[in-house]
Design a protein around this motif. Structure first.
Motif, mmCIF file in Angstrom:
data_model
loop_
_atom_site.group_PDB
_atom_site.id
_atom_site.type_symbol
_atom_site.label_atom_id
_atom_site.label_comp_id
_atom_site.label_asym_id
_atom_site.label_seq_id
_atom_site.Cartn_x
_atom_site.Cartn_y
_atom_site.Cartn_z
ATOM 1 N N THR A 45 37.788 15.107 21.557
ATOM 2 C CA THR A 45 38.125 16.011 20.452
ATOM 3 C C THR A 45 39.586 15.767 20.050
ATOM 4 O OG1 THR A 45 38.621 17.657 22.110
ATOM 5 C CG2 THR A 45 36.454 17.789 21.082
ATOM 6 N N GLY A 46 40.146 16.652 19.248
ATOM 7 C CA GLY A 46 41.522 16.475 18.786
ATOM 8 C C GLY A 46 41.535 15.937 17.366
ATOM 9 N N GLY A 47 42.723 15.778 16.825
ATOM 10 C CA GLY A 47 42.841 15.307 15.448
ATOM 11 C C GLY A 47 42.485 13.831 15.292
ATOM 12 N N THR A 48 42.767 13.032 16.306
ATOM 13 C CA THR A 48 42.646 11.581 16.155
ATOM 14 C C THR A 48 41.227 11.090 15.855
ATOM 15 O OG1 THR A 48 44.458 11.477 17.747
ATOM 16 C CG2 THR A 48 43.383 9.394 17.176
ATOM 17 N N PRO A 49 40.180 11.569 16.544
ATOM 18 C CA PRO A 49 38.856 10.971 16.311
ATOM 19 C C PRO A 49 38.124 11.459 15.061
ATOM 20 C CG PRO A 49 38.710 12.571 18.097
ATOM 21 C CD PRO A 49 40.145 12.532 17.668
ATOM 22 N N GLY A 141 41.513 9.901 23.363
ATOM 23 C CA GLY A 141 42.786 10.014 22.667
ATOM 24 C C GLY A 141 43.861 9.917 23.740
ATOM 25 N N ILE A 142 45.094 10.167 23.340
ATOM 26 C CA ILE A 142 46.177 10.203 24.330
ATOM 27 C C ILE A 142 47.145 11.306 23.921
ATOM 28 C CG2 ILE A 142 47.450 8.371 23.111
ATOM 29 C CD1 ILE A 142 48.531 7.425 25.858
ATOM 30 N N GLY A 143 47.595 12.079 24.878
ATOM 31 C CA GLY A 143 48.564 13.129 24.561
ATOM 32 C C GLY A 143 49.955 12.526 24.393
ATOM 33 N N HIS A 147 48.769 12.226 28.635
ATOM 34 C CA HIS A 147 47.526 12.691 29.260
ATOM 35 C C HIS A 147 46.312 11.994 28.644
ATOM 36 C CE1 HIS A 147 47.018 16.408 26.347
ATOM 37 N NE2 HIS A 147 46.415 15.345 25.843
ATOM 38 N N ARG A 176 48.973 23.746 16.673
ATOM 39 C CA ARG A 176 48.638 23.535 15.252
ATOM 40 C C ARG A 176 47.176 23.858 14.937
ATOM 41 N NH1 ARG A 176 48.060 18.407 17.538
ATOM 42 N NH2 ARG A 176 46.649 16.955 16.494
ATOM 43 N N PHE A 177 46.319 23.870 15.949
ATOM 44 C CA PHE A 177 44.909 24.189 15.704
ATOM 45 C C PHE A 177 44.630 25.699 15.769
ATOM 46 C CE2 PHE A 177 44.743 19.844 17.608
ATOM 47 C CZ PHE A 177 44.263 19.183 16.484
ATOM 48 N N LYS A 211 53.085 9.326 19.229
ATOM 49 C CA LYS A 211 52.322 8.770 20.358
ATOM 50 C C LYS A 211 52.924 7.455 20.870
ATOM 51 C CE LYS A 211 49.186 12.011 20.188
ATOM 52 N NZ LYS A 211 47.808 11.880 19.759
HETATM 53 P P1 PGA Z 1 45.169 14.576 19.164
HETATM 54 O O1 PGA Z 1 45.026 14.812 20.728
HETATM 55 O O2 PGA Z 1 44.082 13.614 18.787
HETATM 56 O O3 PGA Z 1 44.957 15.921 18.556
HETATM 57 O O4 PGA Z 1 46.531 14.026 18.925
HETATM 58 C C1 PGA Z 1 44.840 13.725 21.561
HETATM 59 C C2 PGA Z 1 44.919 14.156 23.006
HETATM 60 O O5 PGA Z 1 45.629 15.139 23.313
HETATM 61 O O6 PGA Z 1 44.277 13.511 23.853
#
Ligand code: PGA
Length: 250
Positions: A45-49, A141-143, A147, A176-177, A211
């Motif tokens: 999940t998250g904004g990236t995908p 994704g990657i934090g 993470h 932001r969500f 990132k």
């Molecule tokens: P993001 O989150 O796609 O919302 O940037 C990615 C993640 O935290 O793994």
């Protein structure tokens, strides 16, 4: 088509922008599903995908990919939220993908966020992955703190699905969500690093300059819990698809 470089064992595809990242990633997923219609996907999940999911929806509508026998396991879920909560990751997946493709929802798994017995629920999740012969293709994704899923800095390599505390940085990033920071859950259920590394193939997406440091650390930094994504350096079939901004420190 993005420019390809190899860093250690990891192939890195550097794209012009977020849209190209989404297209490249969707193409890999579509090819994998078409060559194995019963594939087990790991989803994020998250904004990236979101852009990649839009591509998959469009291609499904055009009949170019069929999800009827696909199974999926999501990486994580906020603790305390059930699937009907608009900020839950189950809700996100339904809204951003599952409601719009021909997947059988009973074949889609997301960790339980609101549970009676957390440890049992985490064990059941691991069992369900095993029963389905493991994850064939895992999306990550990657934090900004490095993470993967909600395996925050300090997470051990041998970790499996469990309840974790979120770091202040992740709570900041995810505010932001939500309407405000106080609404962001402080704990989550997440697949462990070992669970993720058992996937046969891994695709990590990253976009945006925030990132860049995490991407560089994941690819070139020392392998260790300080930056959980660095454990991907040990995987034999891992690809990063990033935009120019996320690759700017490579
Ligand atoms: P993001 O989150 O796609 O919302 O940037 C990615 C993640 O935290 O793994």
């Amino acid at each position: 088509m993005g420019r390809e470089v190899v860093v250690g064992k990891i192939k890195v595809i550097i794209c012009q922008d977020k849209q190209e990242v989404s297209r490249e990633a969707a193409a890999i997923f579509i090819q994998a599903i078409n060559s194995n219609p019963e594939i087990v996907l790991g989803l994020a999940t998250g904004g990236t995908p979101v852009g990649m999911y839009k591509e998959l929806i469009e291609m499904n509508k055009k009949g170019k990919v069929n999800f009827s026998k696909v199974k999926s396991f999501n990486l994580d879920e906020y603790a305390g939220l059930d699937g009907s909560h608009p900020q839950s990751y189950r809700f996100f997946m339904n809204q951003n993908l599952f409601n719009h493709i021909n997947i059988d929802k009973s074949n889609t798994y997301v960790p339980e966020g609101k549970f009676c017995d957390c440890e049992q629920s985490c064990r059941n999740y691991e069992e369900a992955i095993k029963k389905n012969s493991g994850i064939d293709l895992q999306l990550l994704g990657i934090g900004s703190n490095g993470h993967i899923a909600f395996n925050e800095p300090g997470s051990p390599e041998k970790s499996r699905t469990r309840k974790v505390d979120l770091t202040a940085r992740t709570i900041d990033d995810n505010t932001r969500f939500f309407d405000n920071r106080n609404q962001v859950p402080t704990q989550a259920i997440t697949m462990g690093i070992e669970t993720i590394l058992e996937a046969k193939q891994i695709i990590l997406l990253a976009t945006g300059a925030n990132k860049a440091t995490a991407v560089t650390g994941a690819l070139k930094g020392p392998v260790g819990s300080r930056l959980p994504a660095s454990f991907l350096q040990g995987h034999s079939a891992c690809t990063f698809i990033v935009d120019k901004a996320a690759a700017c420190e490579l």
